[in-house]
Design a protein around this motif. Structure first.
Motif: not given
Ligand SMILES: [Fe+2]
Ligand SMILES: [Fe+2]
Length: 231
Positions: A218-221, A223, A225-227
């Motif tokens: 996922q995008e979050e993986d 970063w 912290e938050k993308p």
């Protein structure tokens, strides 16, 4: 088709019961209005061909029930009630309304309604010969490695995530293999392919949950912290 040539094509059935022509055209028009990736009139034609092949092998089949049941079995996807009821329940209701408009008697409408309600083996199980033939014909759609391509079309049609689809396929194919086919001809046509498809989905599940987590990143993986978000 060479390997399973039909003794009686739809012409003969329409000659016997002209209302079948109207069901055919109504189904073709309704599915055509939505033109789903997978649950479209081409899928219905494959199921109908298989159902007629199975029916010839079985004998003693009421085609005035079987043919409308196959033609309308996925019409629930065209119903506004599909989200709330599921396409088997919504389709069973809509099909009975359509058949009433086309002048089919109550006994046939109810028999078709049962076939459609039972075609997933979820809302209820098929307990008539016509319902069992429809069930087998529709399950055979999934009984071949070609179904892995159809599954990609389902992803688009249902706007579903890969893990969700894979989980559903492993569960559903598993219970279908356990239940088995109702007819001799369907068992012959399957030739162990449904179990192979179940195993392929189980292999994909293992890949994306254990061996190859990169497939479900996922995008979050990426970063700590938050993308970042658009302003
Ligand atoms: Fe269906
Ligand atoms: Fe179907």
């Amino acid at each position: 088709m060479e390997n399973n040539k039909l003794q009686e094509t739809l012409d003969a059935h329409v000659e016997r019961d002209p209302r079948l022509r109207e069901v055919y055209l109504t189904a073709k028009r309704r599915y055509g209005q939505f033109d789903f990736y997978h649950h479209n009139f081409v899928h219905v034609m494959r199921d109908l061909y298989r159902a007629l092949v199975i029916a010839e092998d079985e004998g003693n089949v009421d085609y005035s029930i079987l043919i409308p049941a196959v033609l309308l079995h996925d019409i629930g996807f065209c119903s506004p009630d599909v989200e709330a009821l599921g396409h088997d329940v919504a389709g069973s209701q809509l099909a009975q309304e359509i058949l009433e408009e086309l002048g089919f008697e109550e006994e046939i409408r109810q028999a078709v309604g049962h076939c459609i309600l039972a075609h997933k083996g979820k809302a209820t199980l098929p307990d008539t010969k016509e319902a069992q033939i429809l069930y087998d014909a529709d399950i055979l759609e999934k009984a071949g490695v070609l179904f892995m391509i159809f599954a990609g079309k389902l992803l688009c049609e249902f706007k579903e995530s890969i893990p969700h689809l894979v989980e559903r396929e492993v569960t559903d194919r598993g219970s279908e293999v356990e239940r088995g086919f109702y007819t001799r001809k369907a068992r012959e046509m399957d030739g162990g392919r449904l179990a192979k498809v179940r195993d392929l989905f189980a292999q994909i599940k293992k890949e994306i949950t254990v061996e190859r987590l990169d497939y479900t990143v996922q995008e979050e993986d990426l970063w700590r912290e938050k993308p970042p978000e658009f302003k």
